[in-house]
Scaffold this motif. Structure first.
Motif, PDB file in Angstrom:
ATOM      1  N   GLY A 117       0.844  -1.163   0.474  1.00  0.00           N
ATOM      2  CA  GLY A 117       0.165  -0.161   0.369  1.00  0.00           C
ATOM      3  C   GLY A 117       0.660   1.136   0.631  1.00  0.00           C
ATOM      4  N   ILE A 118       2.366   1.322   0.153  1.00  0.00           N
ATOM      5  CA  ILE A 118       3.246   2.243   0.442  1.00  0.00           C
ATOM      6  C   ILE A 118       2.608   3.127   1.530  1.00  0.00           C
ATOM      7  CG2 ILE A 118       4.254   4.246  -0.698  1.00  0.00           C
ATOM      8  CD1 ILE A 118       4.889   1.404  -2.397  1.00  0.00           C
ATOM      9  N   ALA A 119       1.550   3.413   1.455  1.00  0.00           N
ATOM     10  CA  ALA A 119       1.475   4.995   2.763  1.00  0.00           C
ATOM     11  C   ALA A 119      -0.080   3.874   3.114  1.00  0.00           C
ATOM     12  CB  ALA A 119       0.792   5.947   2.004  1.00  0.00           C
ATOM     13  N   PRO A 120       0.113   3.477   4.069  1.00  0.00           N
ATOM     14  CA  PRO A 120      -1.629   2.855   4.501  1.00  0.00           C
ATOM     15  C   PRO A 120      -1.901   3.137   5.655  1.00  0.00           C
ATOM     16  CG  PRO A 120       0.568   1.330   5.321  1.00  0.00           C
ATOM     17  CD  PRO A 120       1.228   2.301   4.306  1.00  0.00           C
ATOM     18  N   LEU A 121      -3.359   3.347   5.704  1.00  0.00           N
ATOM     19  CA  LEU A 121      -3.599   3.728   6.995  1.00  0.00           C
ATOM     20  C   LEU A 121      -4.605   2.100   7.885  1.00  0.00           C
ATOM     21  CD1 LEU A 121      -6.679   5.923   4.039  1.00  0.00           C
ATOM     22  CD2 LEU A 121      -5.290   6.901   6.052  1.00  0.00           C
ATOM     23  N   VAL A 122      -4.598   3.123   8.921  1.00  0.00           N
ATOM     24  CA  VAL A 122      -5.624   2.302   9.638  1.00  0.00           C
ATOM     25  C   VAL A 122      -6.122   3.060  10.831  1.00  0.00           C
ATOM     26  CG1 VAL A 122      -4.379   1.140  12.116  1.00  0.00           C
ATOM     27  CG2 VAL A 122      -3.223   0.536   9.757  1.00  0.00           C
ATOM     28  N   GLN A 123      -7.183   2.144  11.403  1.00  0.00           N
ATOM     29  CA  GLN A 123      -7.969   3.360  12.353  1.00  0.00           C
ATOM     30  C   GLN A 123      -7.588   3.540  12.996  1.00  0.00           C
ATOM     31  OE1 GLN A 123     -11.954   2.036  10.482  1.00  0.00           O
ATOM     32  NE2 GLN A 123     -12.878   4.173  11.519  1.00  0.00           N
ATOM     33  N   THR A 124      -8.443   4.536  13.906  1.00  0.00           N
ATOM     34  CA  THR A 124      -8.557   4.948  15.176  1.00  0.00           C
ATOM     35  C   THR A 124      -8.877   5.071  16.245  1.00  0.00           C
ATOM     36  OG1 THR A 124      -6.737   6.295  15.181  1.00  0.00           O
ATOM     37  CG2 THR A 124      -5.069   4.647  15.710  1.00  0.00           C
ATOM     38  N   GLY A 125      -9.605   5.241  15.023  1.00  0.00           N
ATOM     39  CA  GLY A 125     -11.113   6.512  16.433  1.00  0.00           C
ATOM     40  C   GLY A 125     -11.920   6.690  15.407  1.00  0.00           C
ATOM     41  N   HIS A 126     -13.273   6.899  15.836  1.00  0.00           N
ATOM     42  CA  HIS A 126     -13.928   7.356  15.150  1.00  0.00           C
ATOM     43  C   HIS A 126     -13.971   8.302  13.872  1.00  0.00           C
ATOM     44  CE1 HIS A 126     -18.159   7.929  12.969  1.00  0.00           C
ATOM     45  NE2 HIS A 126     -18.109   8.907  13.373  1.00  0.00           N
ATOM     46  N   ASN A 127     -13.762   7.783  12.657  1.00  0.00           N
ATOM     47  CA  ASN A 127     -13.357   8.684  11.238  1.00  0.00           C
ATOM     48  C   ASN A 127     -11.946   9.523  12.057  1.00  0.00           C
ATOM     49  OD1 ASN A 127     -14.608   9.551   9.199  1.00  0.00           O
ATOM     50  ND2 ASN A 127     -15.688  10.189   9.152  1.00  0.00           N
ATOM     51  N   GLU A 128     -11.023   8.779  12.276  1.00  0.00           N
ATOM     52  CA  GLU A 128      -9.663   8.760  12.686  1.00  0.00           C
ATOM     53  C   GLU A 128      -8.892   7.801  11.958  1.00  0.00           C
ATOM     54  OE1 GLU A 128      -8.144  10.234  16.828  1.00  0.00           O
ATOM     55  OE2 GLU A 128      -8.107   8.455  16.547  1.00  0.00           O
ATOM     56  N   TRP A 129      -7.541   8.452  11.656  1.00  0.00           N
ATOM     57  CA  TRP A 129      -6.774   7.933  10.917  1.00  0.00           C
ATOM     58  C   TRP A 129      -5.270   7.713  10.764  1.00  0.00           C
ATOM     59  CZ3 TRP A 129      -9.569   3.968   8.142  1.00  0.00           C
ATOM     60  CH2 TRP A 129     -10.982   4.148   8.338  1.00  0.00           C
ATOM     61  N   ILE A 130      -4.378   6.971  10.798  1.00  0.00           N
ATOM     62  CA  ILE A 130      -3.055   7.327  11.302  1.00  0.00           C
ATOM     63  C   ILE A 130      -2.831   6.662   9.631  1.00  0.00           C
ATOM     64  CG2 ILE A 130      -1.449   5.788  11.974  1.00  0.00           C
ATOM     65  CD1 ILE A 130      -2.557   7.218  13.923  1.00  0.00           C
TER      66      ILE A 130
END
Ligand SMILES: *Cc1c(COP(=O)(O)O)cnc(C)c1O
Length: 465
Positions: free
Chosen positions: A87-100
């Protein structure tokens, strides 16, 4: 595309020449004469592109035909082939509509790989074509040096000399730099602090007479335009992944030299619907004070748990000021002149523009630790201290819960094990698989006196013929 200086007095340059320069001769930083803009329908049509394909779309208008399409594509392809996540720059969810947004999947575990892998390949290409050799000289307190070395280790036309303060970078950071033993890579452990390293590099750029004829210095810090340009891509990539341009997104960015967040501002200028851009600082808070109280004054440097943001003055803020002052080079020159006294005051109109564009927040060490702890307890996701500052700033300043908030994860937690341990995590974060043997790798570096003549002699004696 022409590139102009923020202080309005240096001649404009084309793309390739701007990559091979440091500061402009008038002391300013280079910016494109005009920014490309993409329509909403064009951005919408990119939703099926992978990272490299999208990078080509964003970067091509800046290169403006100076490099043939197939060559530019190949440079981009090569630059991200070293990332260990598809994904090169993957997204991970940490909260409601909150992403790393994980920007640490590159070879040195920090976001600087995005720009420096690309810059290394770009330099190699340009220099090969011109049959020219250059010397890279850079100072590092940790992340920049390793990313630059990793980016240039295979460049035949580049000799790279990176100065780090002897005994003052973390073990992981030092090992990442000094275990690269290619002939064109030279690590100098200077008997001094980071400031001494930086001063040495600055004076060397100002007077390059220690180099033989035809050889010049190239900058790898974020005054180099290629660094900013390459970073615009991941804002688009993450935004599009979460529904842009059909909905807006927000970003929170742990900020030091203002390079990364300036790329975010440019993404917005170029058409990405960004609702909120959060400047997150540690206790070295000049940017937060500037936005919140028009207090852009120097204060002594504080050593924090987020060392890559321990910066007294943000060099790329000058590029932002240039935009806030409607590209009035003379005004910027005056402002920077004023700042020599240690302080500058923004005019009201510029300040109010800045406040419309940015939110800001300062997060101290204690809070940084409690955020790492809190997020780990609630999600089992381990943040590095820089990322924790961005996340906390996002939570404090966030205006909308329906707009996705994307927090840039600028480093892997294994790069800063001391902070993670202090946060109460019993076990040290493990280095990714490809680095498991880091501490048993052979090291190569030279300890040099804090004396410019000694350093220049070393460079002259060690660069390739
Ligand atoms: C360099 C760095 C930053 C700061 O980025 P700027 O572009 O200088 O604002 C933040 N976090 C980490 C881990 C870094 O290496």
């Amino acid at each position: 595309m022409k590139y102009i200086s923020t202080r309005g007095e240096s001649p404009s340059l084309n793309f390739e020449d701007v990559i091979l320069t440091g500061l402009a001769e008038d002391g300013g930083l280079y910016l494109p004469e005009k920014f490309p803009e993409f329509s909403q329908s064009e951005i919408a049509s990119w939703s099926n592109l992978n990272y490299q394909e999208l990078a080509y779309k964003i970067i091509a208008p800046f290169v403006d035909g100076e490099i043939p399409k197939a060559d530019l594509k190949a440079i981009i392809e090569k630059s991200y082939s070293t990332f260990r996540h598809d994904g090169i720059a993957p997204l991970v969810q940490t909260g409601h509509n909150e992403w790393i947004l994980e920007l640490f999947q590159g070879p040195t575990l920090a976001f600087k790989d995005f720009a420096l892998q690309f810059l290394g390949n770009l330099l190699d290409y340009i220099l090969d074509k011109r049959q020219q050799k250059v010397v890279i000289m850079g100072a590092t307190s940790g992340d920049t040096g390793s990313a630059a070395i990793e980016g240039c280790r295979q460049c035949e036309n580049v000799d790279i000399f990176i100065l780090h303060p002897h005994g003052r970078v973390s073990d992981v950071q030092r090992k990442q730099m000094t275990s690269v033993i290619e002939k064109n890579v030279h690590n100098i452990a200077l008997q001094g602090n980071f400031d001494d390293c930086q001063k040495m590099v600055k004076s060397s750029f100002a007077d390059q007479s220690f180099l033989p004829d035809g050889r010049q210095l190239v900058a790898v810090n974020s005054i180099n335009w290629a660094r900013i340009m390459a970073q615009i891509v991941y804002y688009f990539y993450a935004g599009i992944s979460l529904g842009a341009p059909h909905r807006a997104v927000s970003f929170s960015v742990p900020t030091g030299n203002f390079g990364d967040i300036f790329a975010g501002y440019l993404a917005k200028r170029m058409g990405l619907p960004i609702e909120q851009l959060v400047i997150a600082t540690n206790d070295n808070d000049i940017l937060h004070r500037c936005i919140s109280a028009n207090d852009h004054s120097m204060k002594p440097l504080i050593h924090s748990l987020s060392p890559s943001m321990d910066i007294m003055v943000s060099s790329n803020f000058e590029r932002m000021l240039f935009e806030l002052y409607d590209r009035d080079g003379a005004a910027i020159k005056q402002l920077m002149e004023d700042f020599k006294s240690g302080e500058m005051v923004l005019k009201e109109e510029a300040l109010s523009k800045a406040r419309q564009l940015f939110s800001s927040c300062r997060v101290g060490d204690e809070k940084t630790l409690s955020v790492i702890q809190d997020v780990f307890e609630n999600t089992e996701y381990l943040l590095d201290p820089h990322t924790a500052i961005g996340l906390q700033a996002a939570r404090k300043t966030r205006r909308s819960m329906t707009t996705p908030m994307i927090c840039l994860a600028t480093a892997h937690p294994a790069k800063f094990p001391e902070a993670v341990k202090k946060a109460g995590q019993a076990k040290e974060p493990a280095l990714p698989h490809h680095m498991r043997d880091l501490f048993s790798r052979e090291e190569k570096f030279d300890v040099l006196e804090n004396d410019i003549k000694v350093v220049h002699d070393f460079i002259a004696a060690n660069m390739s013929a």
